[in-house]
Scaffold this motif. Sequence first.
Motif, short mmCIF file in Angstrom:
data_model
loop_
_atom_site.label_atom_id
_atom_site.label_comp_id
_atom_site.label_asym_id
_atom_site.label_seq_id
_atom_site.Cartn_x
_atom_site.Cartn_y
_atom_site.Cartn_z
N GLN A 1 -22.48 27.32 -51.03
CA GLN A 1 -22.73 25.99 -50.64
C GLN A 1 -21.71 25.10 -51.18
N LYS A 2 -21.28 25.26 -52.55
CA LYS A 2 -19.99 24.68 -53.06
C LYS A 2 -18.61 24.98 -52.17
N GLY A 3 -18.44 26.29 -51.71
CA GLY A 3 -17.41 26.52 -50.94
C GLY A 3 -17.47 25.90 -49.63
N MET A 4 -18.69 25.84 -49.10
CA MET A 4 -18.83 25.02 -48.06
C MET A 4 -18.81 23.60 -47.98
N LYS A 5 -19.29 22.89 -49.27
CA LYS A 5 -19.03 21.37 -49.42
C LYS A 5 -17.52 21.10 -49.20
N SER A 6 -16.80 21.91 -50.28
CA SER A 6 -15.36 21.58 -50.24
C SER A 6 -14.52 21.89 -48.87
N LYS A 7 -15.03 22.96 -47.89
CA LYS A 7 -14.55 22.94 -46.83
C LYS A 7 -14.93 21.80 -45.89
N LEU A 8 -16.33 21.28 -46.12
CA LEU A 8 -16.68 20.30 -45.09
C LEU A 8 -16.17 18.95 -45.58
N GLU A 9 -15.79 18.96 -46.72
CA GLU A 9 -15.10 17.52 -47.32
C GLU A 9 -13.72 17.54 -46.57
N ALA A 10 -13.10 18.71 -46.76
CA ALA A 10 -11.71 18.81 -46.02
C ALA A 10 -11.68 18.68 -44.80
N MET A 11 -12.86 19.21 -43.93
CA MET A 11 -12.90 18.90 -42.54
C MET A 11 -13.09 17.61 -42.06
N GLU A 12 -13.97 16.88 -42.97
CA GLU A 12 -14.18 15.43 -42.67
C GLU A 12 -13.01 14.51 -43.08
N LYS A 13 -12.20 14.97 -43.87
CA LYS A 13 -11.04 14.30 -44.00
C LYS A 13 -10.07 14.37 -43.05
N GLU A 14 -10.16 15.81 -42.46
CA GLU A 14 -9.22 15.99 -41.48
C GLU A 14 -9.50 15.33 -40.19
N ILE A 15 -10.89 15.27 -39.95
CA ILE A 15 -11.44 14.78 -38.90
C ILE A 15 -11.16 12.87 -38.89
N ALA A 16 -11.30 12.52 -39.78
CA ALA A 16 -11.10 11.10 -40.10
C ALA A 16 -9.48 10.79 -39.90
#
Length: 332
Positions: free
Chosen positions: A166-181
């Motif tokens: 979950q921590k890894g997915m959370k970090s990846k999700l944050e990176a993806m959200e930043k990239e999407i923005a």
Amino acid sequence: MDQQQSKRPQRLAATRPKTYVPFQPARKAQPATARNSPPNLNARSASRASLASPVNSATTPPDNSDTLPVAEAEGDDVINMAPATTSYESRSPSQSSCQAVAEPVVEREGISSNMEEYFQKATERFERMISSAVDNFLDKLHQLELNLGASLEFERKRVDDLVENQKGMKSKLEAMEKEIAELQLEVQRNKAANNKSERFSRRNNIRLVGIPEAPQGEREDPVTIVEEILHSKFKVKTKVERAHRDGKKVEGRPRHILVKLLSYREKVDIMRRARETLKDERYFITDDLTPTDLEEKKKWTKQVQDLYNKGTKLKFYSGKWRQAGGIPFNFE
């Protein structure tokens, strides 16, 4: 007088008929708890003497030699031949009551000892059964604790793995959200840049709306039509670079004529005079807007009309409704 009294018992004994007890074989010796006590000969002799003489036994003692002829004749054999149980009269009341009470007491003591032994054994069996059940329960409980501990350890490891994932997915999700923005921002910038570029490519274009089309099968020249309108209505002797019909055919509604002029200044001059010049005509001239600008223009059409009725005039160019001085108007 004394002589007569002493002879009376002898006379009574002589006149009394002798009784003989029939011979009985001697019985086997019985246990002390079950055998009856032997009869009391002295008590029996005393009772017979008291019945034979009315004189007080205290003043005149009975003569045992005269009152017991049977005992003298037969001796100890009489005692052996006597029945095992004596008569109620020959037994003293104290002896009878003591023997009657003693026998049940012995029996009750035997029963109580048997019951005590039975209950002791039953208690021992019950204790062994309870001990066995408790030991079995403790073994099963220990096994259950071991299984539960193993299960908890497995689940804890599984939960730890899930937390790490979950921590890894959370970090990846944050990176993806930043990239999407960032991508969205870039798309907006590209969209604005594309719209601006398209707007620049259309800066010399105008549209004539409402010009009737030629009947089907006949050929028309949009360039000639536009040049005649510009020369006759706007008094402009200019050359049209290109003109053609644009859009899909719709029954009862003519398509627009898209016109590209050679000069941007001529376009601006035509657009300024178009409303006043063509107020009596059934067609009009409008600017050639990009799809994004056209959507923005239609979005605030009603508000612009209301402001115009109140005396505020707005013009749409460069993708915005603008008031005097070219300042964009804020409708919100």
